[in-house]
Write a protein that holds these residues in place. Structure first.
Motif, mmCIF file in Angstrom:
data_model
loop_
_atom_site.group_PDB
_atom_site.id
_atom_site.type_symbol
_atom_site.label_atom_id
_atom_site.label_comp_id
_atom_site.label_asym_id
_atom_site.label_seq_id
_atom_site.Cartn_x
_atom_site.Cartn_y
_atom_site.Cartn_z
ATOM 1 N N ASP A 28 4.344 0.101 1.805
ATOM 2 C CA ASP A 28 4.320 -0.719 3.012
ATOM 3 C C ASP A 28 3.709 -2.074 2.688
ATOM 4 O OD1 ASP A 28 4.451 -1.545 5.629
ATOM 5 O OD2 ASP A 28 2.586 -0.560 6.210
ATOM 6 N N THR A 29 4.434 -3.143 2.999
ATOM 7 C CA THR A 29 3.946 -4.497 2.744
ATOM 8 C C THR A 29 3.803 -5.306 4.025
ATOM 9 O OG1 THR A 29 6.191 -5.317 2.378
ATOM 10 C CG2 THR A 29 4.970 -4.563 0.441
ATOM 11 N N LEU A 30 3.993 -4.669 5.178
ATOM 12 C CA LEU A 30 3.935 -5.377 6.452
ATOM 13 C C LEU A 30 2.578 -5.209 7.127
ATOM 14 C CD1 LEU A 30 7.460 -4.474 7.890
ATOM 15 C CD2 LEU A 30 6.773 -6.546 6.684
ATOM 16 N N GLU A 31 2.360 -6.020 8.126
ATOM 17 C CA GLU A 31 1.142 -5.935 8.937
ATOM 18 C C GLU A 31 1.365 -4.825 9.962
ATOM 19 O OE1 GLU A 31 -1.291 -8.983 11.858
ATOM 20 O OE2 GLU A 31 -0.025 -9.778 10.254
ATOM 21 N N SER A 32 1.078 -3.593 9.557
ATOM 22 C CA SER A 32 1.541 -2.441 10.318
ATOM 23 C C SER A 32 0.412 -1.574 10.858
ATOM 24 C CB SER A 32 2.443 -1.578 9.435
ATOM 25 O OG SER A 32 1.698 -1.034 8.357
ATOM 26 N N ARG A 89 0.848 -1.191 0.000
ATOM 27 C CA ARG A 89 0.000 0.000 0.000
ATOM 28 C C ARG A 89 0.879 1.234 0.000
ATOM 29 N NH1 ARG A 89 -2.105 1.124 6.151
ATOM 30 N NH2 ARG A 89 -0.413 0.108 7.279
ATOM 31 N N ASP A 90 0.425 2.251 -0.694
ATOM 32 C CA ASP A 90 1.149 3.506 -0.794
ATOM 33 C C ASP A 90 0.734 4.381 0.370
ATOM 34 O OD1 ASP A 90 2.918 5.339 -1.944
ATOM 35 O OD2 ASP A 90 1.292 6.363 -3.000
ATOM 36 N N SER A 102 4.579 1.029 13.395
ATOM 37 C CA SER A 102 4.839 -0.213 14.129
ATOM 38 C C SER A 102 4.310 -1.372 13.305
ATOM 39 C CB SER A 102 4.173 -0.185 15.507
ATOM 40 O OG SER A 102 2.774 0.009 15.390
ATOM 41 N N ALA A 103 4.955 -2.528 13.435
ATOM 42 C CA ALA A 103 4.573 -3.662 12.606
ATOM 43 C C ALA A 103 4.775 -4.971 13.341
ATOM 44 C CB ALA A 103 5.375 -3.663 11.300
#
Length: 210
Positions: free
Chosen positions: A43-47, A28-29, A64-65
């Protein structure tokens, strides 16, 4: 610097969900504005991303992720603060553990406010390395705790990215030293290296070191 990191890290981990489920996260941008600094990153993390708010006088944002490693959840976090109207990078960098050697374009560790004995101790557990993003350049510093209960010691992380007359800086924690599988530094750097400053029409040129 360490006291600021500890306070921020506590706030970050309080914001993290107590449980998480493994799932594919599409990129996501993310676009953030902190004071006069506007920037984006993928961002590609569970953040969890917190925007500037009244509680911090709108001075910073947070990231935070949760990362899943060997069926275990690992967490990390850091903040984004904006700096502008500085004469040279070192006015800002020293507060985040870095110093740019004049004429050498080399970042080294800085220990503002530390006594000679503290500097001697900290230098052994501190590293400062260059950091380059899409259109920013700067450094990051990692520093291991050397006091307190060994099982609770962590690796502190701080950074600054400079672009023209602006800087995005922050700090957080990226590892619990007793846990060999808890190094979150590569994940933190993947976010920072993806940052792109979004210039405003009034953006000025980069300050020049004396």
């Amino acid at each position: 610097m360490i006291n600021q990191i500890i306070a921020f890290s506590y706030a970050i981990f309080m914001l993290l969900p107590s449980t998480a489920q493994s799932r594919d996260i599409s990129a996501r941008d993310v676009v953030l504005q902190v004071k006069s600094c506007k920037f984006r990153f993928q961002d590609t993390l569970e953040s969890l991303i917190t925007t500037p708010r009244k509680e911090n006088d709108f001075q910073s944002a947070g990231y935070s992720a949760v990362v899943h490693i060997a069926s275990m959840e690992k967490t990390f976090g850091f903040n984004f603060s904006c700096h502008s109207q500085f004469r040279d990078e070192n006015e800002v960098a020293a507060d985040y553990g870095g110093y740019l050697k004049p004429g050498q374009s080399k970042w080294i560790s800085a220990f503002p406010g530390a006594s000679p004995d503290e500097v001697s101790r900290l230098r052994k557990v501190t590293k400062t390395l260059p950091l380059i993003s899409r259109n920013g350049r700067g450094f990051y510093t990692i520093q291991d705790e050397t006091v307190g209960e060994p099982a609770r010691r962590v690796r502190h992380f701080s950074y600054c990215l400079f672009h023209k007359a602006q800087a995005i800086c922050g700090d957080g924690e990226v590892k619990r030293l007793a846990d060999t599988k808890s190094d979150m530094l590569p994940y933190a750097l993947s976010i920072l290296r993806n940052i792109e400053f979004i210039d405003s029409p009034s953006a000025s040129t980069k300050p020049t070191n004396p």
